[in-house]
Design a protein around this motif. Sequence first.
Motif, PDB file in Angstrom:
ATOM      1  N   SER A  43       0.822  -1.214   0.000  1.00 40.20           N
ATOM      2  CA  SER A  43       0.000   0.000   0.000  1.00 40.20           C
ATOM      3  C   SER A  43       0.853   1.260   0.000  1.00 40.20           C
ATOM      4  CB  SER A  43      -0.923   0.010   1.223  1.00 40.20           C
ATOM      5  OG  SER A  43      -0.172   0.014   2.430  1.00 40.20           O
ATOM      6  N   HIS A  44       2.116   1.159   0.426  1.00 41.16           N
ATOM      7  CA  HIS A  44       3.003   2.313   0.476  1.00 41.16           C
ATOM      8  C   HIS A  44       4.214   2.181  -0.450  1.00 41.16           C
ATOM      9  CE1 HIS A  44       0.776   2.613   4.312  1.00 41.16           C
ATOM     10  NE2 HIS A  44       0.946   3.923   4.173  1.00 41.16           N
ATOM     11  N   LEU A  45       4.401   1.014  -1.032  1.00 42.25           N
ATOM     12  CA  LEU A  45       5.590   0.783  -1.858  1.00 42.25           C
ATOM     13  C   LEU A  45       5.522   1.571  -3.162  1.00 42.25           C
ATOM     14  CD1 LEU A  45       8.246  -0.840  -2.189  1.00 42.25           C
ATOM     15  CD2 LEU A  45       6.892  -2.611  -3.337  1.00 42.25           C
ATOM     16  N   PHE A  46       6.639   2.159  -3.542  1.00 41.77           N
ATOM     17  CA  PHE A  46       6.732   2.887  -4.810  1.00 41.77           C
ATOM     18  C   PHE A  46       6.814   1.851  -5.928  1.00 41.77           C
ATOM     19  CE2 PHE A  46       9.337   5.542  -7.859  1.00 41.77           C
ATOM     20  CZ  PHE A  46       8.278   6.357  -8.227  1.00 41.77           C
ATOM     21  N   LEU A  47       5.659   1.447  -6.435  1.00 40.20           N
ATOM     22  CA  LEU A  47       5.580   0.326  -7.360  1.00 40.20           C
ATOM     23  C   LEU A  47       4.340   0.454  -8.219  1.00 40.20           C
ATOM     24  CD1 LEU A  47       6.495  -2.640  -8.198  1.00 40.20           C
ATOM     25  CD2 LEU A  47       4.863  -3.416  -6.461  1.00 40.20           C
ATOM     26  N   ARG A  48       4.510   0.175  -9.491  1.00 39.89           N
ATOM     27  CA  ARG A  48       3.368  -0.003 -10.385  1.00 39.89           C
ATOM     28  C   ARG A  48       3.686  -1.164 -11.312  1.00 39.89           C
ATOM     29  NH1 ARG A  48       1.033   4.829 -13.919  1.00 39.89           N
ATOM     30  NH2 ARG A  48       0.299   5.460 -11.843  1.00 39.89           N
ATOM     31  N   LYS A 103      -4.190  -9.193  -6.722  1.00 37.83           N
ATOM     32  CA  LYS A 103      -3.155  -9.469  -5.725  1.00 37.83           C
ATOM     33  C   LYS A 103      -2.378 -10.737  -6.057  1.00 37.83           C
ATOM     34  CE  LYS A 103      -5.066  -7.078  -1.699  1.00 37.83           C
ATOM     35  NZ  LYS A 103      -5.419  -7.196  -0.264  1.00 37.83           N
ATOM     36  N   PHE A 104      -3.120 -11.806  -6.452  1.00 41.63           N
ATOM     37  CA  PHE A 104      -2.438 -13.055  -6.809  1.00 41.63           C
ATOM     38  C   PHE A 104      -1.563 -12.857  -8.049  1.00 41.63           C
ATOM     39  CE2 PHE A 104      -6.289 -15.380  -4.861  1.00 41.63           C
ATOM     40  CZ  PHE A 104      -5.746 -15.253  -3.590  1.00 41.63           C
ATOM     41  N   GLY A 105      -2.075 -12.090  -9.030  1.00 47.16           N
ATOM     42  CA  GLY A 105      -1.301 -11.833 -10.237  1.00 47.16           C
ATOM     43  C   GLY A 105      -0.010 -11.083  -9.934  1.00 47.16           C
ATOM     44  N   ASP A 106      -0.097 -10.077  -9.050  1.00 48.11           N
ATOM     45  CA  ASP A 106       1.099  -9.322  -8.677  1.00 48.11           C
ATOM     46  C   ASP A 106       2.088 -10.199  -7.906  1.00 48.11           C
ATOM     47  OD1 ASP A 106       0.335  -7.008  -9.917  1.00 48.11           O
ATOM     48  OD2 ASP A 106      -0.399  -6.014  -8.105  1.00 48.11           O
ATOM     49  N   ALA A 107       1.566 -11.060  -7.030  1.00 48.26           N
ATOM     50  CA  ALA A 107       2.449 -11.935  -6.259  1.00 48.26           C
ATOM     51  C   ALA A 107       3.239 -12.857  -7.185  1.00 48.26           C
ATOM     52  CB  ALA A 107       1.636 -12.754  -5.260  1.00 48.26           C
ATOM     53  N   VAL A 144       9.538  -9.693   4.622  1.00 47.78           N
ATOM     54  CA  VAL A 144       8.165  -9.883   4.147  1.00 47.78           C
ATOM     55  C   VAL A 144       7.750  -8.735   3.231  1.00 47.78           C
ATOM     56  CG1 VAL A 144       5.741 -10.135   4.838  1.00 47.78           C
ATOM     57  CG2 VAL A 144       7.555 -11.085   6.283  1.00 47.78           C
ATOM     58  N   ILE A 145       7.122  -9.089   2.117  1.00 50.91           N
ATOM     59  CA  ILE A 145       6.335  -8.137   1.330  1.00 50.91           C
ATOM     60  C   ILE A 145       4.880  -8.438   1.646  1.00 50.91           C
ATOM     61  CG2 ILE A 145       5.601  -7.459  -0.983  1.00 50.91           C
ATOM     62  CD1 ILE A 145       8.403  -8.095  -1.988  1.00 50.91           C
ATOM     63  N   TYR A 146       4.194  -7.443   2.194  1.00 51.34           N
ATOM     64  CA  TYR A 146       2.816  -7.653   2.643  1.00 51.34           C
ATOM     65  C   TYR A 146       1.870  -6.856   1.755  1.00 51.34           C
ATOM     66  CZ  TYR A 146      -1.304  -7.140   5.731  1.00 51.34           C
ATOM     67  OH  TYR A 146      -2.583  -7.119   6.244  1.00 51.34           O
ATOM     68  N   ASP A 147       0.995  -7.583   1.050  1.00 51.76           N
ATOM     69  CA  ASP A 147      -0.008  -6.931   0.206  1.00 51.76           C
ATOM     70  C   ASP A 147      -1.219  -6.603   1.082  1.00 51.76           C
ATOM     71  OD1 ASP A 147      -1.712  -5.968  -1.688  1.00 51.76           O
ATOM     72  OD2 ASP A 147      -1.318  -7.557  -3.155  1.00 51.76           O
ATOM     73  N   ASP A 148      -1.180  -5.395   1.643  1.00 49.57           N
ATOM     74  CA  ASP A 148      -2.217  -4.946   2.567  1.00 49.57           C
ATOM     75  C   ASP A 148      -3.218  -4.008   1.897  1.00 49.57           C
ATOM     76  OD1 ASP A 148      -0.359  -2.943   2.135  1.00 49.57           O
ATOM     77  OD2 ASP A 148      -0.578  -2.101   4.164  1.00 49.57           O
ATOM     78  N   ARG A 149      -3.225  -3.982   0.560  1.00 47.66           N
ATOM     79  CA  ARG A 149      -4.109  -3.056  -0.145  1.00 47.66           C
ATOM     80  C   ARG A 149      -5.565  -3.465   0.089  1.00 47.66           C
ATOM     81  NH1 ARG A 149      -1.406  -3.527  -6.007  1.00 47.66           N
ATOM     82  NH2 ARG A 149      -1.460  -5.722  -5.338  1.00 47.66           N
ATOM     83  N   PRO A 150      -6.370  -2.561   0.671  1.00 47.40           N
ATOM     84  CA  PRO A 150      -7.713  -2.963   1.110  1.00 47.40           C
ATOM     85  C   PRO A 150      -8.745  -3.085   0.003  1.00 47.40           C
ATOM     86  CG  PRO A 150      -7.339  -0.653   1.620  1.00 47.40           C
ATOM     87  CD  PRO A 150      -6.046  -1.181   1.070  1.00 47.40           C
TER      88      PRO A 150
END
Length: 618
Positions: A6-11, A564-568, A551-557
Amino acid sequence: MTTRLSHLFLRTLRDNPVGAEVASHQLLVRAGYIRQAGAGIYSWLPLGLAVLRRIEAIVREEMHAIGAQEVHFPALLPKEPYEATGRWAEYGDGIFRVPDRKAEAITYTDEEGETQQVRLPNHLLAPTHEEVFTQLVKDIAGSYKDLPLNLYQIQTKYRDEARPRAGLLRGREFIMKDAYSFCLTEEDQQAAYDAYRAAYLRIFERLGLPVVPVSAQSGAMGGSASEEFLHPNPVGEDTFVESPGGYRANVEAVTTAAPEPIDYDDAPPAQVHHTPGTDTIATLVEAANADHPRADRPWTAADTLKNVVVAVITPEGDRQLAVIGVPGDREVDLKRAEATLGAELGIEGEVQLEAATEADLKANPGLVRGYIGPGLSLDAPVLGRQGATGIPYLVDPRIVAGTRWITGANAADQHVFGLVAGRDFGWDGTIESVVVRDGDPAPDGSGPLTTRRGIEMGHIFMLGTKYAEALGLQLLGADGKLSTVTMGSYGFGVTRAMAALVEDNHDDKGIIWPAAVAPADVHLVATGKGAEIFEAAEKLSAELESAGLSVIYDDRPKVSPGVKFGDAELLGVPTIVVVGRGLAEGLVEVKDRRSGEAVNVALDGAVAHLVQRAQSLA
């Protein structure tokens, strides 16, 4: 600290970037590890830097294990040390040269009659650092007591690549580990070379990157012994060969066992025949068999002598022609020829070769396209420095005294039959220039060669005294006398290793990082709308971090489970943990990114399970 998406500089991107042809280029951009800033130039994003730092850490550990000490040099360097070694000119257009405000200026008049001023380059962006390493040791070391000495750096390098391509595999800016050994005895230098070689093999093993050490050419680096570490992969730009008996070499370093000379005392005189419309090897062989058959067997392309005109571009940018004579059943490999042709012509530095143009041939009327030959007698040669054209003539090692050929007679629709090497024509030198083929004999007699493609990951050299002599690096020996220091050079492509790892570790869903370099140990995904899911995932993330796992935590609500699965899967962390529907039963899903296998694990035992898994992957 947990990396939160949710805060990572990533697209991340769903589609491949325009112009990206190889998997590593496509996936590193799509997964948000790098972004292109210009042709062959890339910006590094947080996850890309995380992987890069883990590769660098492995390299540093192995360098320190053999006693190498880390230093760091500037990328912007003055030209003087490179002039002293001759490489300011030798690199030609291959480097970035820049002037500073104090550089010498020249004035000229442009086409419109306006007076212009330009400053001459007096600095360069370093393509490699032999000169400044040598200068540093000269400034600090005092005697034999300071040697042997091993220094290294991990630093950005610059090459003005004519055709940057394949993302990080061939860029104009790249990160390299370059190391140098300084010794006063050949024994110490050999020991250093062996230590670096062993360290490189350990680095590649730890990275999980298979490599093949092969004999290689030294190029502009100079020196004697030279080995490349090639990662076998079809996208590689290097071709290497292997034999059943263990011979391995880059094709540029393959040598041809020349046949024994043949007695030609009883050879009949050469004869010129009218051969209309035979300006290719195929048409020449067809006409020879139809109009001038031999009694014992049909003529083949191997009976013809093909003379290929090439343009030689010197480091200074000058253009001159040369002719390479090869058996007609072989093709000229310009890259192979580049490795040795310059030295045969007495040109300092690396040359570039390209096929001669129509303009080149028109400027040399003695060269009749399709009918070029070395001449009909030693007394009146056409090719060669002493010939009518004055164009250097170099031949393949298979062309030895007594061999007999069909070749051009230097007139349209005319060929000469039975031209005898050594009797009717000579040459200025012998070079390795033809394409190495599967089945060619290994030069050491160890069997037929097989060709493969590979990515160059590292290159080690015995530099000898080239740089020490040019820059005056001499130290007092134990006998009280000055001795010139002998050197070794050891390069490792850090950014290239990252790309090669992706080439070797991906599927149609994305990257699959080896655990040793992954940006995290666990990719934790929270899927669902209930607050209890995110609370459980949050708690699990903290416990994993406390247990020593990253850990990389996908906390995007408000992001769907599919995204999310595709990004993982795209990001490629080796272990994916899903906190979702199974939480109601006290379970989380643990998925192996490489195999795709998934198991349900009790939430209260997940940390222990994941720690054990991470240890097994290490």
